[in-house]
Motif scaffolding. Structure first.
Motif, PDB file in Angstrom:
ATOM      1  N   GLY A  14       7.462  98.804 -45.945  1.00 35.52           N
ATOM      2  CA  GLY A  14       6.758  97.752 -46.666  1.00 35.52           C
ATOM      3  C   GLY A  14       7.676  96.909 -47.544  1.00 35.52           C
ATOM      4  N   ASP A  41       3.955 102.257 -38.526  1.00 31.89           N
ATOM      5  CA  ASP A  41       3.158 101.020 -38.410  1.00 31.89           C
ATOM      6  C   ASP A  41       3.376 100.354 -37.055  1.00 31.89           C
ATOM      7  OD1 ASP A  41       3.763  99.733 -41.789  1.00 31.89           O
ATOM      8  OD2 ASP A  41       3.039 101.657 -41.044  1.00 31.89           O
ATOM      9  N   PRO A  52       7.021  96.555 -37.792  1.00 32.62           N
ATOM     10  CA  PRO A  52       6.945  95.780 -39.044  1.00 32.62           C
ATOM     11  C   PRO A  52       7.883  96.238 -40.155  1.00 32.62           C
ATOM     12  CG  PRO A  52       4.755  96.259 -38.219  1.00 32.62           C
ATOM     13  CD  PRO A  52       5.705  97.071 -37.405  1.00 32.62           C
ATOM     14  N   ASP A  53       7.957  97.568 -40.385  1.00 33.03           N
ATOM     15  CA  ASP A  53       8.774  98.003 -41.533  1.00 33.03           C
ATOM     16  C   ASP A  53      10.265  97.871 -41.236  1.00 33.03           C
ATOM     17  OD1 ASP A  53       6.579 100.541 -43.019  1.00 33.03           O
ATOM     18  OD2 ASP A  53       6.554  98.360 -43.026  1.00 33.03           O
ATOM     19  N   ASP A  55      11.422  95.401 -39.394  1.00 27.84           N
ATOM     20  CA  ASP A  55      11.667  93.957 -39.512  1.00 27.84           C
ATOM     21  C   ASP A  55      11.647  93.483 -40.967  1.00 27.84           C
ATOM     22  OD1 ASP A  55      10.058  93.009 -36.358  1.00 27.84           O
ATOM     23  OD2 ASP A  55      11.996  93.914 -36.842  1.00 27.84           O
ATOM     24  N   TRP A  71       6.036  89.371 -45.288  1.00 25.70           N
ATOM     25  CA  TRP A  71       6.467  89.907 -43.981  1.00 25.70           C
ATOM     26  C   TRP A  71       6.933  88.719 -43.154  1.00 25.70           C
ATOM     27  CZ3 TRP A  71       3.552  87.231 -40.560  1.00 25.70           C
ATOM     28  CH2 TRP A  71       2.293  86.806 -40.993  1.00 25.70           C
ATOM     29  N   TRP A  92      -5.171  87.299 -34.548  1.00 23.21           N
ATOM     30  CA  TRP A  92      -5.381  88.031 -35.831  1.00 23.21           C
ATOM     31  C   TRP A  92      -4.054  88.549 -36.378  1.00 23.21           C
ATOM     32  CZ3 TRP A  92      -4.002  93.206 -36.124  1.00 23.21           C
ATOM     33  CH2 TRP A  92      -3.793  93.854 -34.888  1.00 23.21           C
ATOM     34  N   PHE A  93      -3.111  88.837 -35.450  1.00 24.16           N
ATOM     35  CA  PHE A  93      -1.798  89.324 -35.891  1.00 24.16           C
ATOM     36  C   PHE A  93      -0.826  88.171 -35.693  1.00 24.16           C
ATOM     37  CE2 PHE A  93       0.708  92.838 -37.253  1.00 24.16           C
ATOM     38  CZ  PHE A  93       1.970  92.644 -36.731  1.00 24.16           C
ATOM     39  N   ARG A  94      -0.390  87.565 -36.811  1.00 20.98           N
ATOM     40  CA  ARG A  94       0.302  86.282 -36.732  1.00 20.98           C
ATOM     41  C   ARG A  94       1.785  86.460 -36.393  1.00 20.98           C
ATOM     42  NH1 ARG A  94      -1.646  82.059 -38.958  1.00 20.98           N
ATOM     43  NH2 ARG A  94       0.202  81.561 -40.190  1.00 20.98           N
ATOM     44  N   ASP A  99      10.179  84.707 -35.550  1.00 23.51           N
ATOM     45  CA  ASP A  99       9.929  86.159 -35.565  1.00 23.51           C
ATOM     46  C   ASP A  99       9.777  86.668 -34.132  1.00 23.51           C
ATOM     47  OD1 ASP A  99       7.234  88.295 -36.674  1.00 23.51           O
ATOM     48  OD2 ASP A  99       9.398  88.665 -36.730  1.00 23.51           O
ATOM     49  N   PHE A 154      -3.188 101.712 -37.273  1.00 26.16           N
ATOM     50  CA  PHE A 154      -2.714 101.178 -38.538  1.00 26.16           C
ATOM     51  C   PHE A 154      -2.968  99.692 -38.694  1.00 26.16           C
ATOM     52  CE2 PHE A 154      -0.354 101.084 -42.374  1.00 26.16           C
ATOM     53  CZ  PHE A 154       0.129  99.788 -42.430  1.00 26.16           C
ATOM     54  N   GLN A 155      -2.525  98.867 -37.714  1.00 29.10           N
ATOM     55  CA  GLN A 155      -2.615  97.419 -37.889  1.00 29.10           C
ATOM     56  C   GLN A 155      -4.053  96.931 -37.865  1.00 29.10           C
ATOM     57  OE1 GLN A 155      -0.187  95.720 -38.927  1.00 29.10           O
ATOM     58  NE2 GLN A 155       1.544  97.052 -38.481  1.00 29.10           N
ATOM     59  N   PHE A 158      -4.954  97.692 -41.457  1.00 32.86           N
ATOM     60  CA  PHE A 158      -4.189  96.955 -42.465  1.00 32.86           C
ATOM     61  C   PHE A 158      -4.400  95.450 -42.344  1.00 32.86           C
ATOM     62  CE2 PHE A 158      -0.755  97.331 -45.530  1.00 32.86           C
ATOM     63  CZ  PHE A 158      -0.183  96.077 -45.530  1.00 32.86           C
ATOM     64  N   VAL A 159      -4.314  94.925 -41.119  1.00 31.33           N
ATOM     65  CA  VAL A 159      -4.374  93.463 -40.947  1.00 31.33           C
ATOM     66  C   VAL A 159      -5.776  93.011 -40.577  1.00 31.33           C
ATOM     67  CG1 VAL A 159      -3.444  91.505 -39.685  1.00 31.33           C
ATOM     68  CG2 VAL A 159      -1.960  93.456 -40.232  1.00 31.33           C
TER      69      VAL A 159
HETATM   70  N1  FO1 Z   1       0.518  91.440 -42.052  1.00 33.95           N
HETATM   71  C1  FO1 Z   1      -0.647  90.753 -42.242  1.00 33.95           C
HETATM   72  O1  FO1 Z   1      -1.347  91.045 -43.206  1.00 33.95           O
HETATM   73  N2  FO1 Z   1      -1.045  89.774 -41.370  1.00 33.95           N
HETATM   74  C2  FO1 Z   1      -0.326  89.444 -40.284  1.00 33.95           C
HETATM   75  O2  FO1 Z   1      -0.729  88.562 -39.531  1.00 33.95           O
HETATM   76  C3  FO1 Z   1       0.922  90.109 -40.074  1.00 33.95           C
HETATM   77  C4  FO1 Z   1       1.769  89.787 -39.004  1.00 33.95           C
HETATM   78  C5  FO1 Z   1       3.004  90.449 -38.892  1.00 33.95           C
HETATM   79  C6  FO1 Z   1       3.896  90.113 -37.872  1.00 33.95           C
HETATM   80  C7  FO1 Z   1       5.116  90.777 -37.754  1.00 33.95           C
HETATM   81  C8  FO1 Z   1       5.438  91.789 -38.657  1.00 33.95           C
HETATM   82  O3  FO1 Z   1       6.634  92.436 -38.540  1.00 33.95           O
HETATM   83  C9  FO1 Z   1       4.577  92.127 -39.688  1.00 33.95           C
HETATM   84  C10 FO1 Z   1       3.353  91.461 -39.803  1.00 33.95           C
HETATM   85  N3  FO1 Z   1       2.460  91.780 -40.831  1.00 33.95           N
HETATM   86  C11 FO1 Z   1       1.285  91.114 -40.997  1.00 33.95           C
HETATM   87  C12 FO1 Z   1       2.769  92.804 -41.806  1.00 33.95           C
HETATM   88  C13 FO1 Z   1       2.510  94.194 -41.300  1.00 33.95           C
HETATM   89  O4  FO1 Z   1       1.263  94.416 -40.808  1.00 33.95           O
HETATM   90  C14 FO1 Z   1       2.800  95.084 -42.495  1.00 33.95           C
HETATM   91  O5  FO1 Z   1       3.954  94.576 -43.099  1.00 33.95           O
HETATM   92  C15 FO1 Z   1       3.239  96.485 -42.231  1.00 33.95           C
HETATM   93  O6  FO1 Z   1       2.789  96.991 -41.085  1.00 33.95           O
HETATM   94  C16 FO1 Z   1       2.879  97.264 -43.491  1.00 33.95           C
HETATM   95  O7  FO1 Z   1       3.943  97.175 -44.356  1.00 33.95           O
END
Ligand code: FO1
Length: 315
Positions: A14, A41, A52-53, A55, A71, A92-94, A99, A154-155, A158-159
């Motif tokens: 995170g 994640d 995600p973590d 990246d 992020w 929904w997942f941007r 990226d 998880f996603q 979370f998302v």
């Molecule tokens: N988090 C969101 O809240 N909305 C998103 O659309 C989103 C896209 C995304 C794309 C790539 C990436 O590496 C992370 C992204 N995240 C997004 C964050 C991610 O869900 C969280 O950062 C981790 O999984 C929890 O730390």
């Protein structure tokens, strides 16, 4: 002969974790730091492996992270996502255009049989990062949440559902049979006195998945490994994300003391914010030394200052 200097091992997930990892990377001596990334994640999306973590760490340590969203990359554009949405794809997942390159290349290299830890090293190096960023495992571990809306990936939690569902339990699916990634395994096998930092990440969603990988917790419990954590909870709240909500739902309360109790048995030192100084005696009663500091990182100099404080604790 003095023991060879082993690197400080920082566990991170995170945004909060990445901020301290960034400060540690900027202030630790060359070769003095390894960052272990949570992969709980990670998921497959549109045929791509998203990490995600990893990246967030790669972008933060290469100064290319978007600091507003927390992020993804700075200077991002969203043409792919707009085109995807127009075709009826899931938006929904941007996924930003820049990226996307990271996910496409990672997925292609994983498909060719490379290990996640090797691919991560290549991609981080391509962005000029010297500090090793090491996935906790190259084997799949997925954080699954048992909630009042059912079992959620998880996603999705979370998302998609923005952490609203009430969580009853969390499973780190695959952890029991996951092997530490080769770079992590080498650190765990070392017998040189070591130091570890639990970064100010979500204990349930970022640190516990790493601790669930066999041998990690036992390594941290070794008397030759000094462990310091920075509380992600300040004044009872998290600076970002659901850490406080999950502590309330799973542990009954959210505070720096709840963090100390969560990591009881692992910690030598807990760094807490000045707002929580009154909790120090109760944390020390758990056998954990307390350092009080300003732990809110609002700027790069803040990250460096807190990192220096943590490294001084470990000296
Ligand atoms: N988090 C969101 O809240 N909305 C998103 O659309 C989103 C896209 C995304 C794309 C790539 C990436 O590496 C992370 C992204 N995240 C997004 C964050 C991610 O869900 C969280 O950062 C981790 O999984 C929890 O730390």
């Amino acid at each position: 002969m003095s023991a060879a200097h082993a690197p400080v091992v920082a566990l991170s997930g995170g945004v909060g974790g990445a901020k301290l990892a960034h400060g540690l990377a900027r202030t630790a001596p060359a070769g003095g730091l390894v960052v272990v990334a949570n992969t709980g994640d990670d998921f497959e999306h549109l045929g791509l492996r998203i990490c995600p973590d990893i990246d967030t760490l790669v972008y933060t340590l290469s100064d290319t992270a978007d600091t507003t969203r927390g992020w993804g990359r700075a200077d991002e554009t969203w043409h792919f996502l707009e085109a995807l949405e127009r075709l009826g794809g899931p938006d929904w997942f941007r996924l930003g255009d820049r990226d996307l390159a990271m996910h496409v290349l990672r997925t292609e290299r994983l498909r060719s049989g490379r290990l996640l830890s090797a691919v991560t090293r290549e991609l981080a190096t391509a962005l000029g990062i010297d500090t090793p960023i090491v996935p906790m495992s190259d084997d799949p571990v997925r954080t699954i949440l048992d909630t009042d809306e059912g079992l959620l990936d998880f996603q999705d939690y979370f998302v998609h559902r923005q952490c609203r569902p009430r969580v009853r339990a969390i499973e780190y699916r695959g952890a029991r049979s996951a092997r530490p990634s080769p770079p992590l395994a080498a650190l765990l096998a070392g017998d040189v006195p070591c130091a570890a930092v639990l970064c100010p990440s979500n204990p349930h969603l970022s640190i516990d998945p790493i601790l669930a990988v066999p041998d990690v917790r036992a390594w941290l419990e070794r008397s030759t490994v000094r462990v310091v954590a920075v509380s992600p909870i300040v004044g009872g709240e998290a600076l970002k994300g659901p850490a406080a909500k999950l502590l309330r739902e799973l542990a009954g309360s959210s505070s720096a003391l709840a963090i100390a109790e969560h990591y009881a048995g692992l910690l030598d030192i807990l760094v807490i914010d000045e707002q929580d100084a009154h909790l120090a005696p109760r944390i020390e009663a758990l056998g954990i030394s307390v350092q009080v500091d300003d732990t809110v990182m609002r700027s790069i100099p803040d990250r460096d200052r807190l990192a220096r404080r943590v490294l001084r604790c470990l000296a």
